[in-house]
Write a protein that holds these residues in place. Structure first.
Motif, mmCIF file in Angstrom:
data_model
loop_
_atom_site.group_PDB
_atom_site.id
_atom_site.type_symbol
_atom_site.label_atom_id
_atom_site.label_comp_id
_atom_site.label_asym_id
_atom_site.label_seq_id
_atom_site.Cartn_x
_atom_site.Cartn_y
_atom_site.Cartn_z
ATOM 1 N N TYR A 1 0.831 -1.208 0.000
ATOM 2 C CA TYR A 1 0.000 0.000 0.000
ATOM 3 C C TYR A 1 0.864 1.257 0.000
ATOM 4 O O TYR A 1 0.639 2.190 -0.787
ATOM 5 C CB TYR A 1 -0.917 -0.021 1.217
ATOM 6 C CG TYR A 1 -1.552 1.309 1.542
ATOM 7 C CD1 TYR A 1 -2.534 1.869 0.721
ATOM 8 C CD2 TYR A 1 -1.153 2.024 2.672
ATOM 9 C CE1 TYR A 1 -3.104 3.097 1.007
ATOM 10 C CE2 TYR A 1 -1.721 3.246 2.974
ATOM 11 C CZ TYR A 1 -2.690 3.783 2.144
ATOM 12 O OH TYR A 1 -3.247 5.000 2.442
ATOM 13 N N ILE B 1 2.820 1.694 -3.417
ATOM 14 C CA ILE B 1 2.030 2.080 -4.592
ATOM 15 C C ILE B 1 1.329 3.421 -4.399
ATOM 16 O O ILE B 1 1.264 4.234 -5.327
ATOM 17 C CB ILE B 1 1.004 0.969 -4.928
ATOM 18 C CG1 ILE B 1 1.751 -0.288 -5.397
ATOM 19 C CG2 ILE B 1 0.011 1.423 -5.989
ATOM 20 C CD1 ILE B 1 0.871 -1.494 -5.603
ATOM 21 N N CYS B 2 0.816 3.657 -3.212
ATOM 22 C CA CYS B 2 0.052 4.894 -2.972
ATOM 23 C C CYS B 2 0.934 6.065 -2.558
ATOM 24 O O CYS B 2 0.573 7.225 -2.796
ATOM 25 C CB CYS B 2 -1.023 4.646 -1.909
ATOM 26 S SG CYS B 2 -2.256 3.414 -2.398
ATOM 27 N N TYR B 3 2.077 5.789 -1.926
ATOM 28 C CA TYR B 3 2.990 6.859 -1.495
ATOM 29 C C TYR B 3 4.423 6.520 -1.908
ATOM 30 O O TYR B 3 5.323 6.408 -1.059
ATOM 31 C CB TYR B 3 2.906 7.059 0.021
ATOM 32 C CG TYR B 3 1.533 7.416 0.515
ATOM 33 C CD1 TYR B 3 1.056 8.726 0.451
ATOM 34 C CD2 TYR B 3 0.691 6.430 1.044
ATOM 35 C CE1 TYR B 3 -0.216 9.049 0.897
ATOM 36 C CE2 TYR B 3 -0.584 6.749 1.488
ATOM 37 C CZ TYR B 3 -1.029 8.052 1.409
ATOM 38 O OH TYR B 3 -2.289 8.370 1.848
ATOM 39 N N TYR C 1 8.108 6.279 0.420
ATOM 40 C CA TYR C 1 8.254 4.861 0.814
ATOM 41 C C TYR C 1 9.454 4.646 1.729
ATOM 42 O O TYR C 1 9.348 4.035 2.796
ATOM 43 C CB TYR C 1 8.385 4.013 -0.455
ATOM 44 C CG TYR C 1 8.530 2.534 -0.206
ATOM 45 C CD1 TYR C 1 7.467 1.778 0.276
ATOM 46 C CD2 TYR C 1 9.738 1.881 -0.478
ATOM 47 C CE1 TYR C 1 7.590 0.410 0.477
ATOM 48 C CE2 TYR C 1 9.877 0.518 -0.279
ATOM 49 C CZ TYR C 1 8.797 -0.212 0.201
ATOM 50 O OH TYR C 1 8.931 -1.567 0.407
ATOM 51 N N SER D 1 -6.181 -2.348 2.598
ATOM 52 C CA SER D 1 -4.959 -2.003 1.852
ATOM 53 C C SER D 1 -5.153 -2.242 0.368
ATOM 54 O O SER D 1 -4.820 -1.380 -0.464
ATOM 55 C CB SER D 1 -3.779 -2.834 2.376
ATOM 56 O OG SER D 1 -3.490 -2.519 3.719
ATOM 57 N N MET E 1 -7.505 0.279 -1.306
ATOM 58 C CA MET E 1 -6.814 1.537 -1.599
ATOM 59 C C MET E 1 -5.824 1.369 -2.760
ATOM 60 O O MET E 1 -5.669 2.267 -3.593
ATOM 61 C CB MET E 1 -6.081 2.030 -0.352
ATOM 62 C CG MET E 1 -6.985 2.265 0.854
ATOM 63 S SD MET E 1 -8.267 3.500 0.531
ATOM 64 C CE MET E 1 -7.272 4.970 0.388
ATOM 65 N N ILE E 2 -5.147 0.221 -2.810
ATOM 66 C CA ILE E 2 -4.216 -0.045 -3.918
ATOM 67 C C ILE E 2 -4.971 -0.085 -5.240
ATOM 68 O O ILE E 2 -4.539 0.508 -6.246
ATOM 69 C CB ILE E 2 -3.470 -1.380 -3.680
ATOM 70 C CG1 ILE E 2 -2.454 -1.215 -2.542
ATOM 71 C CG2 ILE E 2 -2.768 -1.845 -4.949
ATOM 72 C CD1 ILE E 2 -1.823 -2.521 -2.093
ATOM 73 N N ARG F 1 -7.815 1.328 -6.024
ATOM 74 C CA ARG F 1 -8.233 2.686 -6.382
ATOM 75 C C ARG F 1 -7.067 3.478 -6.969
ATOM 76 O O ARG F 1 -7.232 4.202 -7.964
ATOM 77 C CB ARG F 1 -8.790 3.399 -5.156
ATOM 78 C CG ARG F 1 -10.144 2.895 -4.674
ATOM 79 C CD ARG F 1 -10.618 3.638 -3.452
ATOM 80 N NE ARG F 1 -10.690 5.082 -3.691
ATOM 81 C CZ ARG F 1 -10.969 5.978 -2.743
ATOM 82 N NH1 ARG F 1 -11.187 5.569 -1.482
ATOM 83 N NH2 ARG F 1 -11.018 7.259 -3.030
ATOM 84 N N ALA F 2 -5.895 3.361 -6.345
ATOM 85 C CA ALA F 2 -4.727 4.114 -6.823
ATOM 86 C C ALA F 2 -4.279 3.622 -8.193
ATOM 87 O O ALA F 2 -3.931 4.428 -9.072
ATOM 88 C CB ALA F 2 -3.586 3.990 -5.819
ATOM 89 N N THR G 1 -6.422 4.735 -11.196
ATOM 90 C CA THR G 1 -6.296 6.147 -11.583
ATOM 91 C C THR G 1 -5.101 6.393 -12.498
ATOM 92 O O THR G 1 -4.981 7.480 -13.067
ATOM 93 C CB THR G 1 -6.156 7.046 -10.338
ATOM 94 O OG1 THR G 1 -4.987 6.642 -9.598
ATOM 95 C CG2 THR G 1 -7.393 6.934 -9.444
#
Length: 320
Positions: free
Chosen positions: A125, A128-130, A134, A219, A222-223, A225-226, A229
């Motif tokens: 998570y 990939i999202c931040y 990281y 997690s 959210m992954i 969704r990211a 996009t």
């Protein structure tokens, strides 16, 4: 009389019968489990060695993988050697306290396995999202802290199993129809009330498995969704590919575990007891056996480091 009663209520040892109803086939049953154990030990120790010695793998994702491999090899080692002694040499006797110790480690390491999978989901998570943060979020200090917290959670929640089982009176004999000391298998031998044991077993499963599955689900939501996009199809494919090994490990671990729990709790009368025992053993053996294969095949960096190591060894051998 009191001494006799005390010895009956607390036996010196238990007898693990193996797979009830299939005693004649113990040798044949032992062969796949022995083969799986060898693969588990070699594969997981190989991953631990590779991660510890190859600087390119000194990253949070691989540190968590090393934790998973260590948990896996320890997890199956607590049960399989004893199981093989039952199958091969008919050594069915296990000391009462050794049985309780085995029970503790089985449940503690089960919690560790689930916890490490949850940490690996959080790692994916963050990656990939931040991605830009990281390295600053998952520092070595943070990894040590969350790893220790996962260990302590397993220890704290597994310790009551030992005391709840030890307090029970065992006046119905000391034969356990299993290949290792599992909490409910030992408790069912008792002639006392095991309602507290059942309730705490379900509570511990919920606190560990339920919490971890919830965190993993959040997690990956959210992954997803990211990733959706991302404008580039290639970028989405690469993002998903970094998660495939972990998703495989989750399926390998949780599907047999949930099947074993639900059939044991709700389908006991419909499913033969020897099927329960075989499923319980597969539940402990499949993750340690398959996880190194899944990560070795699906993780590009590990494949590359394995090839480098093999060719390096070949070059040294040719020089000699």
């Amino acid at each position: 009389m009191s001494a006799v009663n005390s010895s009956i209520l607390t036996p010196e040892f238990f007898i693990l019968t193996g797979v009830p109803g299939l005693e004649a086939a113990h040798i044949w049953i032992s062969l796949p489990f022995c083969f799986m154990y060898i693969i588990a030990v070699v594969g997981n120790c190989g991953i631990i060695y590779l991660i510890s010695h190859e600087e390119a793998l000194h990253r949070p994702m691989y540190y968590f993988l090393a934790m998973l491999s260590f948990t896996d090899v320890t997890w199956c080692t607590t049960t399989v050697p004893n199981m093989l002694c039952i199958f091969w040499f008919n050594l069915k006797k296990i000391d009462f306290n050794a049985c309780l110790a085995q029970m503790f480690f089985v449940h503690m390491l089960t919690g560790m396995e689930s916890g490490v999978l949850m940490l690996m989901a959080l790692d994916r998570y963050v990656a990939i999202c931040y991605p830009l943060h990281y390295a600053t979020i998952l520092t070595n200090h943070v990894i040590v802290k969350v790893g220790f917290a996962t260990l302590m959670r397993g220890v704290i929640l597994s310790t009551p199993f030992t005391f709840l089982t030890k307090r029970l009176p065992y006046c119905q004999g000391n034969f356990i129809p299993h290949t290792y000391c599992d909490h409910m298998s030992v408790a069912k031998v008792s002639c006392g009330k095991v309602k507290v044991n059942v309730i705490y077993g379900l509570l511990a499963a919920f606190l560990i498995g339920g919490f971890d599955i919830f965190c993993i689900s959040v997690s990956y939501t959210m992954i997803l969704r990211a990733v959706l996009t991302l404008s580039s199809t290639d970028a989405r494919r690469k993002a998903f590919s970094t998660c495939t090994s972990h998703i495989g490990a989750i399926v390998i671990t949780y599907v047999p575990a949930l099947f074993s729990i639900f059939t044991h709790r709700f389908g006991g009368k419909d499913i033969p007891h020897h099927v329960h025992i075989i499923i319980a053993n597969l539940y402990l053996m499949l993750p340690p056996t398959l996880n190194p294969i899944v990560y070795g095949v699906k993780t590009k960096q590990i494949r590359e480091e394995v090839f480098k190591l093999l060719f390096r060894e070949k070059d040294v051998f040719d020089m000699k």
